[in-house]
Design a protein around this motif. Structure first.
Motif, PDB file in Angstrom:
ATOM      1  N   PRO A   1      19.747  -0.991  -2.101  1.00  0.00           N
ATOM      2  CA  PRO A   1      18.333  -0.907  -2.183  1.00  0.00           C
ATOM      3  C   PRO A   1      17.652  -1.327  -0.835  1.00  0.00           C
ATOM      4  CG  PRO A   1      18.795  -3.010  -3.393  1.00  0.00           C
ATOM      5  CD  PRO A   1      20.189  -2.440  -3.052  1.00  0.00           C
ATOM      6  N   TRP A   2      16.386  -0.595  -0.527  1.00  0.00           N
ATOM      7  CA  TRP A   2      15.902  -1.224   0.775  1.00  0.00           C
ATOM      8  C   TRP A   2      14.993  -2.375   0.298  1.00  0.00           C
ATOM      9  CZ3 TRP A   2      15.774   1.544   5.328  1.00  0.00           C
ATOM     10  CH2 TRP A   2      16.380   2.781   5.463  1.00  0.00           C
ATOM     11  N   ALA A   3      14.864  -3.102   1.541  1.00  0.00           N
ATOM     12  CA  ALA A   3      14.252  -4.666   1.161  1.00  0.00           C
ATOM     13  C   ALA A   3      13.317  -4.503   2.466  1.00  0.00           C
ATOM     14  CB  ALA A   3      15.100  -5.534   1.039  1.00  0.00           C
ATOM     15  N   SER A   4      12.416  -5.235   2.470  1.00  0.00           N
ATOM     16  CA  SER A   4      11.287  -5.781   3.368  1.00  0.00           C
ATOM     17  C   SER A   4      11.696  -6.810   4.092  1.00  0.00           C
ATOM     18  CB  SER A   4       9.866  -5.952   2.865  1.00  0.00           C
ATOM     19  OG  SER A   4       9.541  -4.948   2.129  1.00  0.00           O
ATOM     20  N   VAL A   5      11.848  -6.810   5.344  1.00  0.00           N
ATOM     21  CA  VAL A   5      12.209  -7.882   6.287  1.00  0.00           C
ATOM     22  C   VAL A   5      11.201  -8.047   7.392  1.00  0.00           C
ATOM     23  CG1 VAL A   5      14.517  -7.505   5.913  1.00  0.00           C
ATOM     24  CG2 VAL A   5      13.873  -6.260   7.653  1.00  0.00           C
TER      25      VAL A   5
ATOM     26  N   PHE B   1      11.277  -9.358  11.426  1.00  0.00           N
ATOM     27  CA  PHE B   1      11.638 -10.088  12.703  1.00  0.00           C
ATOM     28  C   PHE B   1      10.409 -10.290  13.629  1.00  0.00           C
ATOM     29  CE2 PHE B   1      15.217  -6.870  11.673  1.00  0.00           C
ATOM     30  CZ  PHE B   1      15.929  -7.830  11.018  1.00  0.00           C
ATOM     31  N   GLY B   2      10.018 -11.471  13.554  1.00  0.00           N
ATOM     32  CA  GLY B   2       9.040 -11.819  14.128  1.00  0.00           C
ATOM     33  C   GLY B   2       7.651 -11.544  13.794  1.00  0.00           C
ATOM     34  N   GLU B   3       7.108 -10.715  14.748  1.00  0.00           N
ATOM     35  CA  GLU B   3       5.666  -9.962  14.255  1.00  0.00           C
ATOM     36  C   GLU B   3       5.902  -8.851  13.978  1.00  0.00           C
ATOM     37  OE1 GLU B   3       4.673  -8.450  18.725  1.00  0.00           O
ATOM     38  OE2 GLU B   3       3.272  -9.768  17.804  1.00  0.00           O
ATOM     39  N   PHE B   4       7.268  -8.245  13.635  1.00  0.00           N
ATOM     40  CA  PHE B   4       7.389  -6.789  13.251  1.00  0.00           C
ATOM     41  C   PHE B   4       7.840  -6.947  11.832  1.00  0.00           C
ATOM     42  CE2 PHE B   4       8.334  -6.719  18.039  1.00  0.00           C
ATOM     43  CZ  PHE B   4       7.194  -6.164  18.378  1.00  0.00           C
ATOM     44  N   THR B   5       7.362  -5.669  10.909  1.00  0.00           N
ATOM     45  CA  THR B   5       7.756  -5.793   9.802  1.00  0.00           C
ATOM     46  C   THR B   5       8.687  -4.355   9.570  1.00  0.00           C
ATOM     47  OG1 THR B   5       6.008  -7.013   9.002  1.00  0.00           O
ATOM     48  CG2 THR B   5       7.194  -5.297   7.389  1.00  0.00           C
ATOM     49  N   PHE B   6       9.872  -4.469   9.061  1.00  0.00           N
ATOM     50  CA  PHE B   6      10.578  -3.315   8.734  1.00  0.00           C
ATOM     51  C   PHE B   6      11.130  -3.235   7.010  1.00  0.00           C
ATOM     52  CE2 PHE B   6      11.535  -4.724  12.939  1.00  0.00           C
ATOM     53  CZ  PHE B   6      11.356  -3.820  13.776  1.00  0.00           C
ATOM     54  N   ILE B   7      11.625  -1.983   6.870  1.00  0.00           N
ATOM     55  CA  ILE B   7      12.406  -1.896   5.806  1.00  0.00           C
ATOM     56  C   ILE B   7      14.014  -1.732   6.023  1.00  0.00           C
ATOM     57  CG2 ILE B   7      10.676  -1.232   4.109  1.00  0.00           C
ATOM     58  CD1 ILE B   7      11.861   1.661   4.369  1.00  0.00           C
ATOM     59  N   ALA B   8      14.711  -2.360   5.463  1.00  0.00           N
ATOM     60  CA  ALA B   8      16.005  -2.515   5.877  1.00  0.00           C
ATOM     61  C   ALA B   8      17.141  -2.464   4.645  1.00  0.00           C
ATOM     62  CB  ALA B   8      16.528  -3.637   6.799  1.00  0.00           C
ATOM     63  N   LYS B   9      18.375  -1.886   4.903  1.00  0.00           N
ATOM     64  CA  LYS B   9      19.667  -2.035   3.943  1.00  0.00           C
ATOM     65  C   LYS B   9      20.716  -2.188   4.783  1.00  0.00           C
ATOM     66  CE  LYS B   9      20.057   1.601   1.628  1.00  0.00           C
ATOM     67  NZ  LYS B   9      20.269   2.914   0.876  1.00  0.00           N
ATOM     68  N   ALA B  10      21.948  -2.944   4.240  1.00  0.00           N
ATOM     69  CA  ALA B  10      23.048  -3.377   4.998  1.00  0.00           C
ATOM     70  C   ALA B  10      24.136  -3.612   3.871  1.00  0.00           C
ATOM     71  CB  ALA B  10      23.022  -4.683   5.933  1.00  0.00           C
TER      72      ALA B  10
ATOM     73  N   THR C   1      10.593  -3.842  -8.512  1.00  0.00           N
ATOM     74  CA  THR C   1      10.834  -2.433  -9.712  1.00  0.00           C
ATOM     75  C   THR C   1      11.369  -1.311  -8.979  1.00  0.00           C
ATOM     76  OG1 THR C   1       9.248  -3.668 -11.058  1.00  0.00           O
ATOM     77  CG2 THR C   1       9.731  -1.346 -11.504  1.00  0.00           C
ATOM     78  N   LEU C   2      10.533  -0.859  -7.780  1.00  0.00           N
ATOM     79  CA  LEU C   2      11.018   0.087  -7.189  1.00  0.00           C
ATOM     80  C   LEU C   2      12.520  -0.003  -6.534  1.00  0.00           C
ATOM     81  CD1 LEU C   2       7.789   1.178  -5.064  1.00  0.00           C
ATOM     82  CD2 LEU C   2       8.826   2.289  -7.166  1.00  0.00           C
ATOM     83  N   GLN C   3      13.117  -1.120  -6.037  1.00  0.00           N
ATOM     84  CA  GLN C   3      14.327  -1.395  -5.859  1.00  0.00           C
ATOM     85  C   GLN C   3      15.354  -0.967  -6.879  1.00  0.00           C
ATOM     86  OE1 GLN C   3      14.528  -5.515  -4.484  1.00  0.00           O
ATOM     87  NE2 GLN C   3      13.840  -4.711  -2.444  1.00  0.00           N
ATOM     88  N   HIS C   4      15.070  -1.574  -8.067  1.00  0.00           N
ATOM     89  CA  HIS C   4      15.915  -1.121  -9.113  1.00  0.00           C
ATOM     90  C   HIS C   4      15.813   0.392  -9.521  1.00  0.00           C
ATOM     91  CE1 HIS C   4      16.686  -5.144 -10.197  1.00  0.00           C
ATOM     92  NE2 HIS C   4      15.488  -5.585 -10.534  1.00  0.00           N
ATOM     93  N   LEU C   5      14.857   1.061  -9.247  1.00  0.00           N
ATOM     94  CA  LEU C   5      14.743   2.456  -9.455  1.00  0.00           C
ATOM     95  C   LEU C   5      15.720   3.285  -8.539  1.00  0.00           C
ATOM     96  CD1 LEU C   5      13.536   4.899 -11.334  1.00  0.00           C
ATOM     97  CD2 LEU C   5      11.627   4.811  -9.955  1.00  0.00           C
ATOM     98  N   TYR C   6      15.204   2.537  -7.249  1.00  0.00           N
ATOM     99  CA  TYR C   6      15.907   3.603  -6.108  1.00  0.00           C
ATOM    100  C   TYR C   6      17.516   3.406  -6.330  1.00  0.00           C
ATOM    101  CZ  TYR C   6      17.687   4.228  -1.348  1.00  0.00           C
ATOM    102  OH  TYR C   6      18.518   4.752  -0.344  1.00  0.00           O
ATOM    103  N   THR C   7      17.940   2.022  -6.701  1.00  0.00           N
ATOM    104  CA  THR C   7      19.434   1.873  -6.951  1.00  0.00           C
ATOM    105  C   THR C   7      20.109   2.825  -8.114  1.00  0.00           C
ATOM    106  OG1 THR C   7      19.452  -0.403  -6.244  1.00  0.00           O
ATOM    107  CG2 THR C   7      21.287   0.220  -7.491  1.00  0.00           C
ATOM    108  N   ALA C   8      19.293   2.933  -9.038  1.00  0.00           N
ATOM    109  CA  ALA C   8      19.778   3.957 -10.341  1.00  0.00           C
ATOM    110  C   ALA C   8      19.826   5.368  -9.801  1.00  0.00           C
ATOM    111  CB  ALA C   8      18.528   3.511 -11.523  1.00  0.00           C
ATOM    112  N   VAL C   9      18.705   5.803  -9.077  1.00  0.00           N
ATOM    113  CA  VAL C   9      18.674   7.187  -8.422  1.00  0.00           C
ATOM    114  C   VAL C   9      19.848   7.230  -7.589  1.00  0.00           C
ATOM    115  CG1 VAL C   9      17.382   8.712  -6.999  1.00  0.00           C
ATOM    116  CG2 VAL C   9      16.206   7.332  -8.932  1.00  0.00           C
TER     117      VAL C   9
END
Length: 309
Positions: A15-19, A21-30, A215-223
């Protein structure tokens, strides 16, 4: 090649997650494994991606950590332990992440410790390909939208049934003991319009970091898992068709030629020459040679009949 494909397929179901790095906001997956790692990160304006196998990890670790001597698996395990809590929303003061970004490249610098010695790492992430963006963002989000729309319709139908049930109780003489629990019958169109007018502006102003809730993370993983199963079935079906064509003894053109040959042979079959005379059938020679071998009957000369013959 198999290791990279395994990493890519495993990344799809992450799933995508919010991360931050300093003042910058991203969504990431690894995804980190013994064969390497893959990292996909976006600020919702650009998407960056890096895949590194054991050779790249070993070479880069020697360049950045000259005092550290360890197996590649140790470095991969350490990177997994660093990124895991970050993707889960847990930060550690002992680790620091800084980034430098351009439209074509994102560089993430990591500073930590390994075996009591300083540990440094740099993620070099060029711009992701369009196919990867479609695979990990566009197609899953469209599927999620359809799933949520279907879920909304099911809930609206359930509310209408509940209103009918409550009305039946009311007509039977039942009454609420607490008036504050009374609700108005559900109407879907006014509800949706109120959502667009009041709730939607708040959601759009929440910021990019709130793109994926739990909740959206679980839905994304299922899809994503359903997408992976469908892709695997398509691959197996294509492989089966390829094997079936490869094992076929004749090409379609050859098969048609053989049918034409058989047909011409059937048309040249000679009828039997020993048919019974009672059937009135006469054998017809099929070649000039056969015609020459047949005996020719001579006509008998008739005798003249006299007055007393």
């Amino acid at each position: 090649m198999e290791g990279s494909e395994d990493l890519d397929s495993s990344l799809l179901t992450q799933p995508w997650a919010s991360v931050c790095f300093g003042e910058f906001t991203f969504i990431a997956k690894a995804c980190f494994k013994e064969t390497g790692y893959v990292l996909l990160i976006s600020d919702l304006s650009s998407v960056w991606y890096e895949r590194a196998d054991t050779d790249i990890v070993g070479k880069r670790s020697k360049e950045l950590n000259k005092r550290l001597t360890a197996h590649v698996s140790s470095f991969l395990n350490r990177l997994s332990n660093l990124m895991g809590p970050l993707l889960e929303g847990r930060e550690s003061d002992a680790n620091s992440f800084t980034c430098q970004r351009t439209p074509s490249k994102l560089t993430i610098h990591v500073k930590s410790e390994l075996s009591g010695l300083p540990f440094y790492w740099v993620f070099h992430c060029p711009t992701a390909a369009v196919e990867m963006i479609s695979c990990h963002l566009v197609r899953p989000l469209i599927r999620m939208s359809l799933a949520l729309q279907y879920q909304l319709q099911e809930l609206a139908s359930l509310l209408v049934q509940k209103d009918a049930e409550i009305e039946d109780y009311r007509e039977s003489g039942a009454a609420l003991s607490r008036g504050r629990l009374r609700t108005e019958p559900f109407q879907e169109k006014p509800f949706l319009q109120k959502f667009v007018d009041e709730s939607l502006p708040q959601l759009c102003g929440a910021g990019d970091g709130q793109a994926f809730t739990s909740t959206l993370q679980h839905l994304y993983t299922a899809v994503a898992r359903q997408e992976a199963r469908a892709a695997q079935k398509r691959r197996h079906s294509g492989d089966a068709e390829t094997l079936e064509l490869a094992s076929s003894p004749q090409l379609p053109g050859e098969a048609m030629d053989s049918l034409v040959t058989v047909g011409s042979q059937q048309e040249s079959v000679e009828p039997p020459s020993d048919l019974p005379q009672s059937l009135g059938a006469t054998a017809t020679p099929s070649s000039p040679a056969q015609r020459a071998r047949l005996p020719v009957s001579k006509a008998k000369r008739k005798k003249a009949k006299g007055l007393f013959g």
